[in-house]
Design a protein around this motif. Sequence first.
Motif, PDB file in Angstrom:
ATOM      1  N   THR A 262      45.300  36.789  31.170  1.00 45.22           N
ATOM      2  CA  THR A 262      43.834  36.855  31.091  1.00 45.22           C
ATOM      3  C   THR A 262      43.300  37.770  32.187  1.00 45.22           C
ATOM      4  N   LYS A 263      43.920  37.675  33.379  1.00 47.16           N
ATOM      5  CA  LYS A 263      43.466  38.497  34.508  1.00 47.16           C
ATOM      6  C   LYS A 263      43.633  39.982  34.193  1.00 47.16           C
ATOM      7  N   GLU A 264      44.775  40.325  33.617  1.00 48.86           N
ATOM      8  CA  GLU A 264      45.023  41.739  33.282  1.00 48.86           C
ATOM      9  C   GLU A 264      44.029  42.240  32.233  1.00 48.86           C
ATOM     10  N   ILE A 265      43.717  41.373  31.267  1.00 46.03           N
ATOM     11  CA  ILE A 265      42.745  41.772  30.231  1.00 46.03           C
ATOM     12  C   ILE A 265      41.388  42.041  30.877  1.00 46.03           C
ATOM     13  N   GLN A 266      41.018  41.172  31.828  1.00 50.76           N
ATOM     14  CA  GLN A 266      39.711  41.345  32.502  1.00 50.76           C
ATOM     15  C   GLN A 266      39.690  42.631  33.323  1.00 50.76           C
TER      16      GLN A 266
END
Lengths: 149, 367
Positions: A5-9
Amino acid sequence: MKQTTKEIQIQKRMQLGNISADGFLGKDKRHYLDIIAEDENKILELDYTIDQIADRLEELTAEAFKSPEGPTNFGTLTLDYFSYRGKVTCPFADPGVYAKAKVTARNTENDVQLCWTPLNIHLIRKHHFFEGKGAEFRLDPEQLIKCIF
Amino acid sequence: MLIVILKEVLILTALFGVLTAVIVIAKMIFSNYGDCTITINDKRELTVKGGLSLLSSLAEKDIFIPSACGGRGSCGTCKCKVTTGGGPLLPTEKPFLDAKELAGDIRLSCQVKVKESISINIPEEIFNVRKFKATIAEIADYTHDIKGITFKLLEPNNIDFKAGQYVQLMTPKYAKQKQSVSRAYSISSKPSLKNQFQLIIRRVPEGICTTWVHDHLKVGDKVNLTGPYGDFFIRDTKADIIYVAGGSGKAPIKSMLEDLKEKGTDRRMAYFFGAVTKKDLYLTDYMEEFKQVFDDFDYYPVLSNPTEEEKWEGRKGFVMPFFSEYIKDPKNTEAYLCGSPRMLDSVCKELVKMGVPEDNIYFDSFA
């Protein structure tokens, strides 16, 4: 590749219109982690380290900042610091803000010229991120090393 | 075999459905904070629906705390004192608060969630901040990267501000920009013009708002903004005044001079405007005209790096060495500065070195 999720953000914040008008990826279609990996390899190949590059950029930025009356010569480099009102944030969501400013540098020996921002230095030192190809403030590692060392 | 697989898929789907419903219901129960009270300055109470940020909860009640990033926790502008409620300080707030602010219960209103009744202290001027709809009446090109934009107010159709204050302009979604942002710009026109005002906006490389203003904004376009904000205005004293500005920093100084022209003043004043080359100068004749208006006023454009072709015969270099031409009594001098952070830094240091009290140096806090 499955992303956290962090990478997507992070990837989202790097797109145009989130933090800067044209974003941090330029025309580069690759994932930011692939951009980082390729640039890290290039730096290893050229026998430099991320910290050496970030230290040098910090040193040159400080030199350019000292000369409010315009371009200044520092070794083989001509440096100029432009400052704007306002601040910008990190696409990796690190706390803190960075001055809206840019330093231009021209190496008088080989005529390589480029510019960087205070945020560039943070992105390089902490995230090894030189931005995507075609981005306004992309720093190609090979050109950067030719210019600043 | 197929029937068995289908049966298991159905059972799994039903299980996920039940779990989702449980999560949604739990969220509704536990995230429902009900009505909360925000007590402002111990004298005004607002009832808001809990769960939103303090910044958003106040904005819903037409109380606009300045915020340059629109509540994303990245600018550190929306500070206010939270005396009770507000929960623990978050890691996202700490980088923006110094030791004095931490000790004084200062918080970032965009990070504080209203989950219970809360008491806050905000400056009284905040109650004067309103949301405006306006239309673009005029766009003037001042230099290669600076424009003067005149806004005609539609709703409400008048604004009260002090010369030197700023507004926050909201960009719409434009071109490939997928979200609205708001940015602060100083008002450059006089306060007596109630139904219109002007901003002076310099293009910033990669700037979301300035790219919109310079490349997309047209006369007749409708825009939204909030204001007025800020405590950058001329203090009512008899002290000498030195104004120092660069680039679009001319905006609030222009507003101050136009205001003083109407109100009248006998204060000693000088204005130093720094630019790189002649092509970065603008409104020079207009500023020179103030020499005829005030008894004791001088305007000094200073170029740091004029080209040979420009044949510039005025002052060269940075503005600081020329301050001594004007400052006679540093202790009795007030400085009003507007420009880039780098300019502010250099000028402040020089003024303090010359003996101007730090308390007499004023500048926009959003630079």
